[in-house]
Motif scaffolding. Structure first.
Motif: not given
Length: 378
Positions: A71-98
């Motif tokens: 998010t910081k890099l995007a605000k600096q114009g140093r990133f490209g497209f970014f979709a924030p993930t805060a709040g979905q860490e368990a939904s994404q990372m815990a499921s992927a661990y299986a």
């Protein structure tokens, strides 16, 4: 099992049908908002070791740091497209661990962290966001293949693509599955149903996730569909479908583990609806969530975000502490710093490069354009 007979009046009781739909999808939960175990049998069934629990927590912290730094890099114009993930860490990372290295992930554009957890270098993820062709190279630092499709920008399209690969795995008798993610908005797309219906018809090796994070860009979930549970859409194609507390890392892992076992046994796909919330903008491309939701609502969801309950749970088991987390964040930040430097030093693409990578064999007109731009040093 004894058949339940109903009178014609009961069959025609449409209100009762709506009530029944709501009651058919209880939410799977092992850890509550306070990090307390509410289902000891579920925790035992997950077979998660202390080492597994710490690894899942680290993956969740990695995802959060990627979100903060991106998010910081995007605000600096140093990133490209970014979709924030805060709040979905368990939904994404815990499921992927299986899932394992032989399983194929078909991500949406918000699912970059899961690919990184499979070994995709962060610098390549940064290049993907910038539209660089090396960002679509799915290999580890030492050259091993990362079994991932590119993060799909077309909403829900990965469901159709995943269904084909899932059938291929089944026909090759592979002990592997495709696991695919979309959001609640994705479940409103035609590709979503086409994908799960195809996989169901052929009993393909697939696990489908619908991350019900509350909003499809600016459209709240209750305006997208009258379905009381998005999981019910899986029933329409004849596949087992469940609802899981998407902020509960243990429940997410358990659901994904059981679904993978079901699919690899030849039973066909499973659909998992995860109840979570997108705490930040839909993307860094000008979205302002306060135009369609209140700050009070966002603040309430921040109190229930997945890192809090997992942190409390692990601290109670003496597996985690502020010091451990701070040290790991420093390690992740250093890795991200190195990745940024690597990405920044990659040679920028020229117009001729974009044309060369558009088609495997450029057309005659494209060949002329490539030659023209190359002659101009572009």
């Amino acid at each position: 099992m004894m058949a339940i007979t109903k009178t014609n009046a009961q069959i025609l009781d449409f209100t009762a049908q709506l009530v029944a739909q709501d009651e058919e999808f209880p939410m799977l939960q092992v850890l509550n908002n306070e990090g307390k175990v509410v289902d000891e049998d579920g925790l035992k069934r997950s077979e998660l070791t202390d080492d597994d629990l710490v690894k899942i927590m680290k993956n969740m912290v990695l995802s959060r740091q990627l979100d903060i730094r991106s998010t910081k890099l995007a605000k600096q114009g140093r990133f490209g497209f970014f979709a924030p993930t805060a709040g979905q860490e368990a939904s994404q990372m815990a499921s992927a661990y299986a899932f394992n290295d032989e399983d194929w992930i078909f991500p949406g554009y918000r699912d970059i962290p899961e690919i990184i957890a499979k070994g995709w270098p962060i610098w390549k993820a940064i290049l993907w966001s910038r539209g660089h062709q090396l960002g679509n190279e799915y290999t580890t630092e030492d050259g091993r293949e990362v079994k991932s499709w590119f993060p799909q920008i077309i909403i829900g399209a990965q469901y159709v693509e995943a269904a084909g690969v899932a059938l291929g795995l089944k026909k090759r008798s592979k002990d592997a599955v495709v696991y695919v993610y979309t959001g609640d908005g994705g479940s409103s797309q035609g590709d979503f149903y086409e994908g799960i219906n195809f996989a169901s018809a052929y009993k393909a090796n697939a696990v489908f996730f619908v991350q019900n994070n509350g909003y499809a860009i600016s459209t709240p979930r209750n305006l997208q569909t009258a379905a009381q549970h998005l999981a019910a859409k899986g029933w329409a194609s004849g596949i087992p479908s469940i609802v899981v507390d998407g902020n509960d890392a243990v429940a997410m892992y358990l659901a994904a583990k059981e679904a993978r076992a079901w699919a690899t046994a030849g039973n066909g796909p499973v659909l998992i609806e995860t109840m979570t919330n997108r705490l930040e903008p839909h993307s860094t491309a000008g979205d302002d969530p306060l135009r369609y939701r209140t700050q009070g609502d966002i603040d309430e969801w921040w109190k229930k975000e997945p890192l809090i309950r997992m942190r409390i749970f692990l601290e109670g088991k003496k597996l985690w502490s502020e010091e451990i987390e701070a040290a790991y964040i420093a390690e992740v930040d250093a890795e991200i710093d190195t990745a940024i430097t690597t990405a920044d030093n990659v040679e920028k693409q020229k117009i001729s490069d974009y044309l060369k990578h558009t088609l495997e064999v450029p057309s005659q007109v494209m060949q002329e354009q490539i030659a023209k731009f190359e002659s101009e040093g572009k």
